[in-house]
Design a protein around this motif. Structure first.
Motif, PDB file in Angstrom:
ATOM      1  N   SER C  12      31.767  26.483 116.771  1.00  0.00           N
ATOM      2  CA  SER C  12      30.547  26.892 116.105  1.00  0.00           C
ATOM      3  C   SER C  12      29.745  27.745 117.063  1.00  0.00           C
ATOM      4  O   SER C  12      29.690  27.475 118.256  1.00  0.00           O
ATOM      5  CB  SER C  12      29.708  25.683 115.712  1.00  0.00           C
ATOM      6  OG  SER C  12      28.471  26.135 115.227  1.00  0.00           O
ATOM      7  N   LYS C  14      26.600  28.008 116.679  1.00  0.00           N
ATOM      8  CA  LYS C  14      25.295  27.355 116.757  1.00  0.00           C
ATOM      9  C   LYS C  14      25.350  26.275 117.835  1.00  0.00           C
ATOM     10  O   LYS C  14      26.397  25.653 118.032  1.00  0.00           O
ATOM     11  CB  LYS C  14      24.941  26.735 115.405  1.00  0.00           C
ATOM     12  CG  LYS C  14      24.776  27.798 114.337  1.00  0.00           C
ATOM     13  CD  LYS C  14      24.355  27.210 113.021  1.00  0.00           C
ATOM     14  CE  LYS C  14      24.191  28.334 112.024  1.00  0.00           C
ATOM     15  NZ  LYS C  14      24.164  27.869 110.654  1.00  0.00           N
ATOM     16  N   ASP C  16      23.970  23.352 117.905  1.00  0.00           N
ATOM     17  CA  ASP C  16      24.027  21.980 117.442  1.00  0.00           C
ATOM     18  C   ASP C  16      24.539  21.934 116.002  1.00  0.00           C
ATOM     19  O   ASP C  16      23.775  21.743 115.060  1.00  0.00           O
ATOM     20  CB  ASP C  16      22.617  21.364 117.540  1.00  0.00           C
ATOM     21  CG  ASP C  16      22.629  19.905 117.141  1.00  0.00           C
ATOM     22  OD1 ASP C  16      23.693  19.266 117.256  1.00  0.00           O
ATOM     23  OD2 ASP C  16      21.580  19.427 116.688  1.00  0.00           O
ATOM     24  N   PRO C  17      25.850  22.146 115.826  1.00  0.00           N
ATOM     25  CA  PRO C  17      26.380  22.225 114.456  1.00  0.00           C
ATOM     26  C   PRO C  17      26.318  20.879 113.736  1.00  0.00           C
ATOM     27  O   PRO C  17      26.649  19.846 114.322  1.00  0.00           O
ATOM     28  CB  PRO C  17      27.834  22.649 114.680  1.00  0.00           C
ATOM     29  CG  PRO C  17      28.158  22.245 116.065  1.00  0.00           C
ATOM     30  CD  PRO C  17      26.886  22.267 116.846  1.00  0.00           C
ATOM     31  N   GLN C  18      25.848  20.882 112.496  1.00  0.00           N
ATOM     32  CA  GLN C  18      25.719  19.649 111.736  1.00  0.00           C
ATOM     33  C   GLN C  18      26.804  19.510 110.678  1.00  0.00           C
ATOM     34  O   GLN C  18      27.521  18.539 110.625  1.00  0.00           O
ATOM     35  CB  GLN C  18      24.342  19.609 111.040  1.00  0.00           C
ATOM     36  CG  GLN C  18      23.170  19.635 111.997  1.00  0.00           C
ATOM     37  CD  GLN C  18      23.089  18.383 112.861  1.00  0.00           C
ATOM     38  OE1 GLN C  18      23.539  17.315 112.471  1.00  0.00           O
ATOM     39  NE2 GLN C  18      22.535  18.514 114.059  1.00  0.00           N
ATOM     40  N   GLU C  19      26.901  20.532 109.843  1.00  0.00           N
ATOM     41  CA  GLU C  19      27.834  20.409 108.715  1.00  0.00           C
ATOM     42  C   GLU C  19      28.974  21.421 108.866  1.00  0.00           C
ATOM     43  O   GLU C  19      28.930  22.273 109.750  1.00  0.00           O
ATOM     44  CB  GLU C  19      27.073  20.662 107.408  1.00  0.00           C
ATOM     45  CG  GLU C  19      26.158  21.853 107.526  1.00  0.00           C
ATOM     46  CD  GLU C  19      25.313  22.062 106.290  1.00  0.00           C
ATOM     47  OE1 GLU C  19      25.520  21.337 105.321  1.00  0.00           O
ATOM     48  OE2 GLU C  19      24.483  22.966 106.311  1.00  0.00           O
ATOM     49  N   ASP C  20      29.942  21.325 107.975  1.00  0.00           N
ATOM     50  CA  ASP C  20      31.107  22.199 108.028  1.00  0.00           C
ATOM     51  C   ASP C  20      30.743  23.679 108.023  1.00  0.00           C
ATOM     52  O   ASP C  20      31.373  24.488 108.690  1.00  0.00           O
ATOM     53  CB  ASP C  20      32.039  21.913 106.828  1.00  0.00           C
ATOM     54  CG  ASP C  20      33.001  20.781 107.161  1.00  0.00           C
ATOM     55  OD1 ASP C  20      32.906  20.262 108.298  1.00  0.00           O
ATOM     56  OD2 ASP C  20      33.824  20.442 106.302  1.00  0.00           O
ATOM     57  N   ASP C  22      28.442  25.157 109.394  1.00  0.00           N
ATOM     58  CA  ASP C  22      27.982  25.669 110.685  1.00  0.00           C
ATOM     59  C   ASP C  22      29.144  26.132 111.556  1.00  0.00           C
ATOM     60  O   ASP C  22      28.952  26.778 112.576  1.00  0.00           O
ATOM     61  CB  ASP C  22      27.206  24.582 111.446  1.00  0.00           C
ATOM     62  CG  ASP C  22      25.874  24.311 110.773  1.00  0.00           C
ATOM     63  OD1 ASP C  22      25.453  25.156 109.965  1.00  0.00           O
ATOM     64  OD2 ASP C  22      25.265  23.262 111.054  1.00  0.00           O
ATOM     65  N   TYR C  23      30.353  25.756 111.163  1.00  0.00           N
ATOM     66  CA  TYR C  23      31.501  26.094 111.992  1.00  0.00           C
ATOM     67  C   TYR C  23      32.125  27.418 111.573  1.00  0.00           C
ATOM     68  O   TYR C  23      32.468  27.616 110.415  1.00  0.00           O
ATOM     69  CB  TYR C  23      32.552  24.988 111.922  1.00  0.00           C
ATOM     70  CG  TYR C  23      32.166  23.788 112.748  1.00  0.00           C
ATOM     71  CD1 TYR C  23      32.513  23.713 114.093  1.00  0.00           C
ATOM     72  CD2 TYR C  23      31.423  22.753 112.189  1.00  0.00           C
ATOM     73  CE1 TYR C  23      32.138  22.629 114.858  1.00  0.00           C
ATOM     74  CE2 TYR C  23      31.047  21.660 112.951  1.00  0.00           C
ATOM     75  CZ  TYR C  23      31.402  21.600 114.286  1.00  0.00           C
ATOM     76  OH  TYR C  23      31.030  20.528 115.057  1.00  0.00           O
TER      77      TYR C  23
END
Lengths: 287, 355, 354
Positions: C12, C14, C16-20, C22-23
């Motif tokens: 990712s 980002k 601090d990737p949270q959900e799919d 974000d990848y």
């Protein structure tokens, strides 16, 4: 490229042609006129031919100021170009600090010439100036108003402070235009940082550096305000550069003929040297 | 409507960019200029548009001489390979820009832009800026701008070259439909033979500043006048080899021989150049006159549905392109079949004499 | 040379990737054999360049490992991974000659000059640059420059993998074909592992022994060109590979038989499906033909592609395309279509039923 039939285009160019005529051609012609006549400023003219040119070219005073001018110009080029490139290399290429660095870099360029001269004059005064006082406090015998060496040191330091930024900005513009792929390829080829500089950065900066050298060369050859304010050409004549000398002759002594001849010679020297620089630096490009 | 080029040529200094050319292009169906980079497609288009001065000749539009008419007065529109749009205008304003220049009424502008956007599938994004669009949408916007003003002459210079493969396929499908009901002369430059074929219409093959052949696309493809036209209109490149005729027998430089049929039977004895498209050279016997040819395999490519084999034949590289999976080993001496009933025969000057 | 293993790879951009979503790159496990020719294929923005940069070491993945042979190289910089890369836009050292360009990676690694000379000449011969060795590299055409980029990878004997990032983008169309074959030929000669990134299916399929098809940061299918063509695991693969792409139409399965608008279609995998009505049927234009019975359609458009014709038929709003070889007959107006059973398959939610 391709020409189209559009006669209207000339109309758009006309204002510039007029502006350039008023701005450059007409004053230049006036100077040419003065340089071949004898006048006392009362609008009476006598034909003098090439006498003034011969006088100027044969005068020791001209040789001396031309020599000083050359030393000055080549010293600042030798310092500002490498220094500017070096600083540009250390500037960040991405991120939030980019605008901050660029603005800080550009600051000296925004200060008017006479202010720069005045600032450095005060800054370098041995009794109250930070630089002058500091140097003396450190045990150096520094006095730029008395000792020619110190005057030169201050003059060059001032110019470097004022103008290196220009070189930095130009070199930086050249650097950021290099695609990432070049750096990546070099890394993959196992190139060390000097090789990256030598074979990627330097060749890609070549065009902007040519412009930087030309600009700094011409500007430094024409420099007047700052040395005039800082040292007034002194002590003695030790920092009397061409332009300072020219004004002394023209306004101080009101020798309009010789001054005009000198200006023309001065102008031709700049033109010639610029051309030489440009051809030398662009020669490889053609191959 | 028609655009006529009469003895048009272009020389810059000593370089002849376009040799004297006569060409009549008509409305209805696309006119395709097919040739490699630097074959003169762009120059020819600029001459047609009036963006460039002719060295000799004249140009007529609907019979009227427009050679000296400025481009602004010719009602021409142009689409380039690069997606050229006004970056600060919305898609709507981009498409509307030529109409604004023409000082058209506001509601008429609106009607036309919406109609064009509908046609080019841009309706949902009229408020966006070009930078917020995909490459395909940007090029559609540029095309909409070229079409909205009802130009008499529409020039498209490799408009799909910079697009992703699938987008290109999609637009190739849409383009002919877009021009189908328009009363204007459409000229389309491309380097890709398959694009010319899919668009149909008429094709002019260009090679080094000369139009080598002009006619309905299918005819130019199936009956090339000369070797050069056949080469321009073939991808992969057309295979060629020297062939000798002796009585009834034709012998290829590699040794393969067969008895002459059709037009080839009428040729006098002698040496000719044989041209055969890659898909007529196959690993299995096919066509009406398959002849066995052997060669050393250099490269093999399998594309899923097709096999492509490059092999040496008589000192040249030949290519075979066939349906299905036909594995070959590099370096192996392979046997393939050339369907010589599909071959073209060219004489020493390169002109087609049989096939 | 070495086998390349990508284990549990995710990335990712980002912090601090949270959900799919974000990848840029979803979970990925791949094994690449030593000496193979591979392609990463997908539309713009599918994550293929991200994956390439992770393998080359220009990017460190958020999760997972990159393993060359049995060595974990995840944290190593590019120059220590022994890789070579050819970029989209040709990278040559402008001030150097072609010879010096090719010699550059060897000289940087302190290889003796005699050995450098031998390697450079050998490789120059291979990539047809012998005649231009003494010329300035900047004067070459784009395809010449791409050959130099490739040559700089080939001269090294320590290279684990050569990677290509859409290397034919700036090549003149009529030369693309030549350079593509040249790459294939070189691979078949030198047998170095090569990974080729592209959005062009023709380039990917003709170059690679195995193709990784990607979409939205996800690997949709890994397979040989033939597998991708004959058994697309996802309708996206069917659409993206092949020109024109696979026909996809709604269908339902009743009692192990597939129906398209009440016409029974014989499909090889329908028998394994439970009854459902929200399914899709996929068949490539290559496997559709006109017949005396079958799916009733109307012939809408015929495009001549030279070797074959592309026929666009319609049934209502549904378009079904088929290929008819040069010289084949095409009915006018109404016609019937038949699908080859072995190549007609049922998909649920885009994925192949099995």
């Amino acid at each position: 490229m391709n020409k189209t039939e559009n006669q209207k285009a000339w109309l758009f160019v006309l204002p510039v042609v007029l502006l350039v005529a008023f701005n450059a051609v007409i004053p230049l012609m006036t100077v040419v006129n003065y340089s071949v006549q004898e006048t006392f400023g009362d609008n009476t003219f006598f034909w003098a031919g090439v006498i003034w040119f011969q006088d100027v070219l044969n005068s020791d005073r001209f040789h001396a100021s031309l020599g000083r001018q050359m030393i000055f110009t080549f010293s600042i080029l030798a310092i500002e170009i490498p220094l500017g490139v070096l600083i540009a290399l250390t500037l960040p290429r991405k991120g939030p600090w980019v605008p901050v660095c660029l603005v800080l870099m550009a600051l000296p360029l925004l200060i008017p010439y006479n202010v720069v001269g005045a600032m450095w004059n005060i800054f370098a005064l041995p009794d109250i100036g930070l630089l002058g006082y500091g140097l003396n406090a450190l045990g150096f015998d520094y006095n730029f108003t008395r000792q020619p060496g110190d005057a030169w040191f201050t003059l060059i330091l001032m110019d470097v402070w004022h103008w290196t930024s220009l070189v930095v900005l130009l070199a930086y513009a050249g650097l950021v235009s290099i695609p990432d792929a070049y750096y990546q390829a070099a890394k993959i080829d196992g190139a060390k940082s000097f090789a990256i500089f030598r074979y990627i950065q330097l060749p890609k900066m070549k065009r902007v550096l040519t412009i930087a050298v030309l600009l700094r060369f011409m500007d430094s050859f024409m420099i007047y305000t700052e040395p005039f304010v800082l040292t007034g050409g002194g002590p003695g004549n030790s920092t009397t550069l061409l332009s300072v000398d020219l004004v002394k002759i023209a306004l101080g002594q009101f020798d309009l003929g010789p001054a005009a001849a000198m200006s023309l010679i001065y102008f031709l020297i700049i033109l010639l040297l610029s051309w030489v620089f440009y051809t030398l630096m662009m020669r490889n490009e053609a191959n | 409507m028609s655009l006529e080029l009469i003895d048009v040529s272009k020389r810059v200094g000593v370089e002849q960019h376009i040799y004297p050319t006569n060409l009549t292009l008509e409305a209805g169906g696309m006119n395709i200029l097919l040739g490699t980079t630097l074959s003169g497609k762009t120059t020819l288009m600029q001459l047609m548009a009036g963006l460039d001065k002719l060295t000799t000749g004249s140009i007529r539009f609907n019979g009227e001489d427009v050679t000296r008419t400025a481009v602004q007065k010719r009602n021409v529109s142009m689409v380039y390979q690069q997606f050229i749009n006004y970056p600060n205008f919305s898609v709507f304003e981009n498409i509307a820009s030529p109409l604004r220049v023409a000082r058209m009424a506001e509601d008429e502008i609106k009607r036309r832009v919406c109609e064009m956007a509908e046609l080019l599938k841009l309706s949902g994004m009229l408020d966006r800026r070009p930078s917020e669009l995909s490459g395909g949408q940007q090029q559609r916007t540029a095309m909409a701008r070229a079409l909205v003003k009802d130009a008499d002459l529409v020039l498209l210079d490799e408009p799909l070259a910079n697009l992703d493969f699938k987008l290109r396929e999609e637009l190739r499908d849409e383009l002919p439909r877009l021009f189908a009901n328009r009363e204007c002369v459409v000229v389309y430059a491309t380097t890709e033979p398959v694009e010319a074929l899919l668009f149909g219409g008429k094709t002019a093959t260009l090679h080094k500043g000369r139009v080598t052949q002009f006619g309905p696309t299918g005819d130019v493809y199936r009956k090339p006048q000369d070797l050069v036209s056949a080469e321009v209109f073939s991808e992969p490149p057309i295979n060629h080899a020297q062939v000798t005729k002796n009585g009834e027998t034709l012998t290829l430089v590699s040794g393969a021989s067969w008895s002459a049929t059709g037009q080839a039977a009428a040729l006098p004895d002698g040496t000719y150049t044989l041209g055969l498209r890659p898909h007529h050279v196959t690993p299995a016997q096919s066509g009406s006159q398959p002849v066995e040819v052997d060669g050393n395999v250099m490269v093999t490519e399998l594309s899923g549905s097709e096999s492509v084999v490059h092999f040496h034949l008589g000192g040249r590289t030949w290519v075979s392109q066939s349906h299905g999976i036909h594995p070959f080993e590099v370096g192996e001496q392979a046997t393939l079949y050339a369907d010589v009933s599909q071959a073209f025969y060219f004489d020493a000057s390169g002109a087609l004499i049989a096939g | 040379m070495a086998k390349i293993t990508l284990k549990g790879l995710r990335h990712s951009y980002k912090p601090d990737p949270q959900e799919d979503a974000d990848y840029a790159l979803q979970q990925l496990d791949v094994d690449w054999e030593d000496g193979g020719a591979y392609a990463l294929l997908g539309p713009s923005g599918c994550g293929k360049t991200t994956l390439l940069n992770i393998i080359s070491g220009l990017l460190t993945p958020s999760h997972g490992q990159v393993i060359f042979g049995d060595k974990d190289v995840t944290q190593l910089p590019p120059d220590q991974r022994h890789i070579a890369q050819v970029f989209q836009f040709p990278v040559v050292y402008d001030t150097m000659t072609v010879y010096d360009n090719l010699a550059f990676p060897l000289r940087n690694r302190g290889v003796p000059e005699a050995e450098v000379d031998k390697r450079v000449r050998e490789i120059a011969e291979m990539i047809d640059l012998t005649a231009t060795l003494d010329n300035r590299a900047s004067g070459l055409t784009a395809d010449g420059k791409q050959k130099i980029s490739l040559g700089r990878g080939l001269v090294r004997t320590d290279v684990n993998v050569i990677m290509f990032d859409e290397p034919l983008t700036v090549i003149d169309p009529h030369l693309k074909w030549q350079l593509r074959s040249k790459l294939k030929e070189l691979h078949q000669r030198v047998r170095t592992t090569m990974i080729y990134v592209t959005h062009d299916q023709t380039e990917a399929l003709t170059f690679a022994d195995k193709v990784v098809v990607m979409k939205d940061g996800q690997v949709v299918q890994i397979g040989t060109p033939v597998e991708l063509f004959e058994r697309p695991q996802h309708t996206f693969v069917g659409h993206f590979i092949g020109s024109p792409g696979m026909n996809v139409m709604p269908c339902e399965v009743r009692g192990g038989k597939a129906f398209y608008q009440d016409t029974e279609i014989s499909s090889w995998n329908a028998a394994s499906c439970t009854d459902a009505s929200d399914l899709e049927l996929g068949v490539r234009p290559e496997f559709v033909e006109f017949g005396p019975t079958g799916v009733p359609v109307e012939v809408a458009k015929v495009s001549d592609a030279g070797r074959f014709r592309i026929v666009d038929t319609r049934k209502g709003d549904q378009s079904i395309k088929l290929l008819v070889p040069e010289g084949g007959e095409i009915p006018e107006g109404n016609a019937f279509l038949q699908f080859a059973q072995d190549h007609t398959q049922v998909y649920r939610d885009g994925w192949l039923m099995s």
